[in-house]
Write an enzyme that holds these catalytic residues in place. Structure first.
Site, PDB file in Angstrom:
ATOM      1  CE1 TYR A 191      -3.746   2.364   0.333  1.00  0.00           C
ATOM      2  CE2 TYR A 191      -2.622   3.253   2.255  1.00  0.00           C
ATOM      3  CZ  TYR A 191      -3.621   3.346   1.301  1.00  0.00           C
ATOM      4  OH  TYR A 191      -4.489   4.405   1.322  1.00  0.00           O
ATOM      5  CG  ASP A 286       5.877   3.896   0.918  1.00  0.00           C
ATOM      6  OD1 ASP A 286       6.102   4.641   1.902  1.00  0.00           O
ATOM      7  OD2 ASP A 286       4.740   3.677   0.473  1.00  0.00           O
ATOM      8  CE  LYS A 316       1.184   4.779   8.102  1.00  0.00           C
ATOM      9  NZ  LYS A 316      -0.215   4.744   8.432  1.00  0.00           N
TER      10      LYS A 316
HETATM   11  N1  PLP Z   1       2.766   4.281   2.194  1.00  0.00           N
HETATM   12  C1  PLP Z   1       2.672   3.376   3.180  1.00  0.00           C
HETATM   13  C2  PLP Z   1       3.707   2.302   3.307  1.00  0.00           C
HETATM   14  C3  PLP Z   1       1.616   3.444   4.090  1.00  0.00           C
HETATM   15  O1  PLP Z   1       1.521   2.533   5.077  1.00  0.00           O
HETATM   16  C4  PLP Z   1       0.654   4.466   3.945  1.00  0.00           C
HETATM   17  C5  PLP Z   1      -0.491   4.563   4.869  1.00  0.00           C
HETATM   18  O2  PLP Z   1      -0.779   3.688   5.646  1.00  0.00           O
HETATM   19  C6  PLP Z   1       0.800   5.386   2.894  1.00  0.00           C
HETATM   20  C7  PLP Z   1       1.873   5.270   2.046  1.00  0.00           C
HETATM   21  C8  PLP Z   1      -0.197   6.490   2.708  1.00  0.00           C
HETATM   22  O3  PLP Z   1      -0.091   7.410   3.739  1.00  0.00           O
HETATM   23  P1  PLP Z   1      -1.340   8.374   4.103  1.00  0.00           P
HETATM   24  O4  PLP Z   1      -2.389   7.513   4.697  1.00  0.00           O
HETATM   25  O5  PLP Z   1      -0.745   9.360   5.066  1.00  0.00           O
HETATM   26  O6  PLP Z   1      -1.767   9.020   2.830  1.00  0.00           O
END
Ligand code: PLP
Length: 481
Positions: A191, A286, A316
């Protein structure tokens, strides 16, 4: 009279789709009424009915110091008193950017040895789960000649944004702008937020709702993303030999945590960097979830095999609980962003001073002692969950990546999205509900990680450990359907 959770949910459903601002919060996959929280402190959250729970969601990661940490709250209050936002530059943004760049460093073997650390490679090699994944799946490519393993300071410039979605979306635009290519490779079950191109076979809420992707994404955009199985170097090689000249970037969760925890096989991230670089493509790492959580330098700092990502995304923890995320990389690449370069990106609330204050203060408090406490509490809880499930006769694997962990109801360690989906997921809802009844708030989906904070002291951990046996028995009694 105080409203109940059920009353709040009924009212919310009349005002918001599904009664929520983000899908997993609806508790649909665990068949339970969502709790409406009114306050939180340290490791605890309190719902509208006045019931307190030990929290293992941690706002989905940001609350790494515990909820409402006094220093973070004070920093935000002080910043608020000076002005909620100016739509102009502030010294705090530069300080946060410098802090991110300074922390994301891979300690050299010499520094690790002098700090008394054991070599990380051998530590991971001793982990039977990772060993089994590596031996089953990975034929590591020979190191590419000239590969840089000196990329120990991969972040020279930082752009602050407001959400992880924006960070990954911008990283992809930047990779496309830098390479002049359109295609992006992503892994099933990972994700990266909810931008159009990244929802195909996505983890987190998309996995929880068992959706293959999302309606509303134009086919032409979906076709720009090539989705392949995780932990499978052959699949990466194949997609690059077929279309390598068109691929701008691979995007990968540094250590996947949105299909439950699925650790990268030994050397997998390094293999991705090698293959991408052989073909003139970039590697986007990521670390929105893992960054500053699994260690001071995120997964990049603890992956047992050194590798050189081109862009890294953060979210986060870096915002300390307020909306802030970031992307970083070498100056030559990052300065392709406007105003210096041709790749446009902007945001009214980017670098908001309250979020910057929360992020800086959180990072300042995340020292070696804080990580040691988080790691120790995570180990105690993970071990207790594994032994409660074993005692109840429940087939399971406790998957870990640093201090992140989750239960997979499978006999063998899942290594990709297919093996994750083959688990006995029906055991999680009764397990979850039994924990909730006993005052422990777990992530409301088997596809999410458990988030431990530095505030999880003996009392909080003790309450979780006490609740586990009854939850394990509930999981044992669960039947499919
Ligand atoms: N990338 C990863 C690995 C994530 O776990 C998340 C959200 O859980 C995101 C991107 C997206 O972040 P946001 O929810 O702040 O848009």
């Amino acid at each position: 009279m105080t409203a109940t959770n059920a009353q709040e949910f009924a009212r919310a459903q009349g005002a918001m789709p599904g009664g929520v601002s983000s899908p997993v919060r609806a508790f649909g996959s665990v068949h339970e009424t969502p709790r409406f929280f009114v306050s939180a402190s340290g490791p605890y959250v309190t719902d509208v009915e006045g019931r307190e729970y030990v929290d293992l969601v941690g706002s989905w990661g940001p609350a790494i110091l515990g909820h409402a940490h006094p220093a973070v709250v004070k920093a935000v209050q002080d910043a608020a008193a000076r002005g909620l936002g100016f739509g102009a530059s502030t010294p705090g943004e530069t300080e946060l950017a410098e802090l991110i760049a300074a922390r994301v460093v891979r300690p050299s073997a010499v520094e690790r040895a002098s700090a008394g650390e054991r070599d990380e490679t051998s530590r991971t090699d001793e982990n039977p789960q990772l060993q089994s994944v590596s031996s089953r799946l990975i034929a590591l490519p020979e190191p590419v000649e000239g590969r840089s393993t000196t990329g120990t300071h991969p972040v020279e410039r930082v752009r602050l944004v407001s959400t992880g979605t924006e960070a990954t979306m911008t990283a992809i635009r930047l990779a496309r702008g830098a390479t002049g290519r359109d295609l992006v490779v992503k892994f099933a079950g990972h994700y990266h937020g909810h931008s159009d191109g990244l929802l195909a076979e996505a983890g987190s809420g998309v996995a929880t709702l068992a959706m293959p992707g999302s309606a509303g994404v134009p086919a032409a955009i979906a076709a720009q993303t090539l989705v392949i199985p995780y932990n499978d170097v052959d699949a990466v090689r194949e997609v690059f030999s077929a279309r390598g000249h068109q691929i701008a970037a691979i995007i990968v969760e540094a250590a996947p945590a949105n299909m439950g925890i699925v650790p990268p096989a030994h050397g997998f991230n390094a293999a991705l960097a090698d293959i991408a670089h052989e073909h003139g493509a970039l590697l986007i790492l990521d670390e929105v979830l893992t960054g500053f959580r699994v260690g001071a330098a995120g997964w990049y700092g603890i992956d047992p095999v050194p590798f050189s990502p081109d862009l890294i995304t953060f979210g986060k923890v870096v915002g300390g609980g307020l909306p802030l995320a970031a992307l970083g990389g070498p100056a030559a690449l990052m300065e392709l962003l406007a105003p210096l370069g041709p790749v446009y990106q902007a945001g009214t609330l980017s670098g908001n001073p309250l979020a910057v204050a929360a992020g800086r203060t959180t990072l300042d408090h995340l020292d070696a002692d804080a990580y040691a406490r988080i790691d120790a509490a995570a180990t105690t809880i993970a071990d207790a969950a594994a032994s409660a499930l074993a005692d109840a006769g429940v087939t399971h694997v406790l998957q870990r990546s640093g201090n992140l962990f989750s239960i997979q109801f499978a006999a063998e360690p899942p290594v990709d999205y297919d093996t994750v989906r083959a688990q006995e997921a029906f055991r999680y809802p009764p397990f979850f509900r039994a924990m909730l009844e006993q005052g422990v708030s777990l992530p409301p989906s088997v596809f999410e990680a458990w988030f431990v904070s530095a505030a999880h002291d003996d009392a909080a951990v003790g309450r979780i450990v006490e609740a586990l046996p009854a939850a394990a028995r509930a999981a044992a009694e669960a039947r499919p359907g």
